[in-house]
Design an enzyme around this catalytic site. Structure first.
Site, PDB file in Angstrom:
ATOM      1  CD  GLU A   1      -3.110  -1.051   2.134  1.00 44.96           C
ATOM      2  OE1 GLU A   1      -3.015  -0.256   3.099  1.00 44.96           O
ATOM      3  OE2 GLU A   1      -4.094  -1.786   1.963  1.00 44.96           O
TER       4      GLU A   1
ATOM      5  CD  GLU B   1      -3.954  -5.851   2.911  1.00 49.37           C
ATOM      6  OE1 GLU B   1      -4.803  -5.189   3.548  1.00 49.37           O
ATOM      7  OE2 GLU B   1      -2.734  -5.618   2.942  1.00 49.37           O
TER       8      GLU B   1
HETATM    9  O1  AHR Z   1      -5.143  -6.085   6.774  1.00 51.91           O
HETATM   10  C1  AHR Z   1      -5.020  -5.002   7.640  1.00 51.91           C
HETATM   11  C2  AHR Z   1      -4.302  -3.827   7.009  1.00 51.91           C
HETATM   12  O2  AHR Z   1      -5.096  -3.289   5.986  1.00 51.91           O
HETATM   13  C3  AHR Z   1      -2.995  -4.120   6.325  1.00 51.91           C
HETATM   14  O3  AHR Z   1      -1.917  -4.093   7.200  1.00 51.91           O
HETATM   15  C4  AHR Z   1      -2.882  -3.013   5.338  1.00 51.91           C
HETATM   16  O4  AHR Z   1      -2.153  -3.392   4.198  1.00 51.91           O
HETATM   17  C5  AHR Z   1      -4.307  -2.622   5.023  1.00 51.91           C
HETATM   18  O5  AHR Z   1      -4.496  -1.281   5.108  1.00 51.91           O
END
Ligand code: AHR
Length: 503
Positions: free
Chosen positions: A173, A292
């Site tokens: 990210e 994610e």
């Molecule tokens: O999954 C939780 C968090 O969400 C992760 O660390 C991050 O990559 C995202 O913002």
């Protein structure tokens, strides 16, 4: 009762499903590692301190790939801290989550655990505080056979054979201002390009994932993908996508339609990849890695209090969303969305796996149980393998605050290697069942073997350690097939798996 129809033909295929779309994610965050997969002293712990009861549930879930060790955590992490004798490993402040990391579980321990879990590791490198040098070094440490300082150090640390990590994330990210070492798209694209280049010089067989946007509603979304890809297109293999949804307004019909946002997101990122490829006159097609995804909102307020009360604490119970039944329905629709995009989507990681926004929950010192969202992921991973079919679905629609025409029935189908056909369907209607008619004459003689339904009368119903079976799949009304025409009742608000085998 509402009615919907589907036409299936074995020749109308989207493509082969990459099993890695059923992946997951373990971050050094909260109780994912400490008190989650690892708890020495727990009655089920093995000789390495890993909980056997948790491992069993991970195996049952069927997780082909696990992203590790972050997440936001990775942008301040030194991989060297996590190898070598445990007593020598440093304790460090984790600035991403305001906790303390002990490094008790590190690279070798996690790779061993993942092997036991039948998963391959997708290892994220730190492109926040670090760069090309650390990137090439960790690949050499993990994958080079021996005879160099770093590979010999791995051998000395107990792994004679290479750890053989095939998948690498180029940071996490990096478009997000919250990220340690946040970058502009061009800064990140150049950094990712150089890292990917030298990592592949060390081991040309690896695949790498560049960071796309951390959400579709980021102000830089779109431009980020285009500009960063312009810098690194030829050296990377996949672009990452991240997306979380929540029902903050308690508007269930709108919440259940959020998978349509995910569908738009996937198609848009694929289009941007292709636009950059076209501009570069490249023949290469990038894959997408939705590494994610989940529902995440239940624990947000509690987390602020936890960190306020115990800043720099260890293994705080952070991001422990307790998932309800409607969350499982949206997760089901997100999985259906992945199958519909199987030609482009090659990997996806539910975030995360244990305790932290997770399908599997544990009590430290106590039991383990499946959250509601465990079930659609488990069933999709088990039965959603083979070829994703391209069904023609006609369904009644409804409108909600984000979309005008949301199909009441969200459904797709998969053809297994053995000729079995599995339908996955979510009925988004709050009150009405749907009678689904499927024309599947093209498949010859099939016989329905299972109709599994996940339903609860209360959309807010949850599973707990004391009542772990509150929301779990149950047998549904059997499907009927007559001359290749299948009829099945899809109950209001339900996730369904309908399996047919060759007669
Ligand atoms: O999954 C939780 C968090 O969400 C992760 O660390 C991050 O990559 C995202 O913002």
């Amino acid at each position: 009762m509402k009615k919907a129809t589907m036409i299936l033909d074995r020749d109308f295929a989207i493509g082969l499903i990459d099993p890695r779309i059923y992946g997951s994610f373990i971050e050094h965050l909260g109780r994912a590692v400490y008190g989650g997969i690892y708890e020495p002293g727990h009655p089920t712990a093995d000789e390495n301190g890993f909980r056997r009861d948790v491992l069993h549930m991970v195996r049952e879930l069927g997780v082909p790939v696990v992203r590790y060790p972050g997440g936001n955590f990775v942008s301040g992490f030194n991989w060297e801290d996590s190898v070598g004798p445990r007593e020598m490993r440093p304790h460090r402040l984790d600035l991403a989550w305001s906790t303390t990391e002990t490094n008790e579980v590190g690279l070798h321990e996690f790779v061993r655990w993942a092997k036991e879990a039948n998963s391959q590791v997708m290892y994220a490198i730190n492109l926040g505080t670090r760069g090309t040098d650390a990137a090439r070094e960790v690949v050499e440490y993990a994958n080079h056979k021996g005879g160099t300082r770093l590979s010999d150090l791995r051998v000395k640390n107990g792994a004679k054979e290479p750890l053989d990590i095939r998948l690498w994330c180029l940071g996490n990210e990096m478009d997000g201002p919250w990220q340690i070492g946040h970058k502009t798209a061009v800064e990140y694209g150049r950094t990712a390009n150089e890292a990917a280049k030298v990592m592949k010089w060390v081991d040309p067989t690896i695949e790498v994932v560049a960071c796309g946007s951390s959400a579709r509603d980021m102000p830089t979304y779109g431009e980020w993908e285009y500009r960063m890809l312009d810098e690194c297109y030829e050296n990377i293999d996949y672009v990452s996508m991240h997306r979380y949804y929540g029902n903050r307004d308690n508007d269930t019909p709108a919440f259940l339609a959020r998978s349509m946002d995910m569908e738009c997101f996937i198609r848009e990122v694929a289009a941007i990849c292709d636009a950059v490829g076209a501009k570069k006159h490249s023949t290469k097609k990038l894959g997408l890695s939705f590494d994610e995804w989940n529902v995440w909102y239940h624990s947000n307020e509690q987390d602020q209090q936890l960190v306020k009360a115990d800043r720099w604490g260890r293994a705080l119970p952070l991001l422990e969303d307790v998932y309800n039944f409607e969350d499982a329905l949206l997760v089901g629709s997100m999985l259906i969305t992945f199958l519909r995009n199987a030609d482009r989507l090659k990997m996806a990681c539910m975030a995360q796996l244990v305790n932290v926004i997770a399908p599997i929950m544990t009590r430290t010192g106590g039991g383990v149980w499946a959250q509601t969202i465990y079930w659609p992921l488990m069933q999709a991973s088990r039965f959603g393998r083979g070829t994703a079919l391209r069904p023609v679905v006609e369904s009644p629609v409804y409108s909600c605050k984000d979309f005008d025409a949301v199909p009441v029935l969200d459904a797709t189908a998969v053809l297994g290697e053995d000729g079995a056909v599995t339908l996955f369907a979510v009925n988004r209607d709050l009150t009405e069942d749907v009678l689904l008619e499927v024309d599947m004459r093209a498949f010859g003689t099939l016989r329905p073997v299972e109709h599994s339904v996940l339903h609860h009368d209360d959309v807010k119903a949850v599973n707990t350690e004391a009542a772990p079976d509150t929301v779990k799949p149950m047998p549904g009304e059997p499907a009927n097939i007559d001359n290749g025409r299948l009829t099945v009742r899809i109950p209001a608000l339900s996730w369904n798996v309908i399996r047919l085998e060759k007669a």
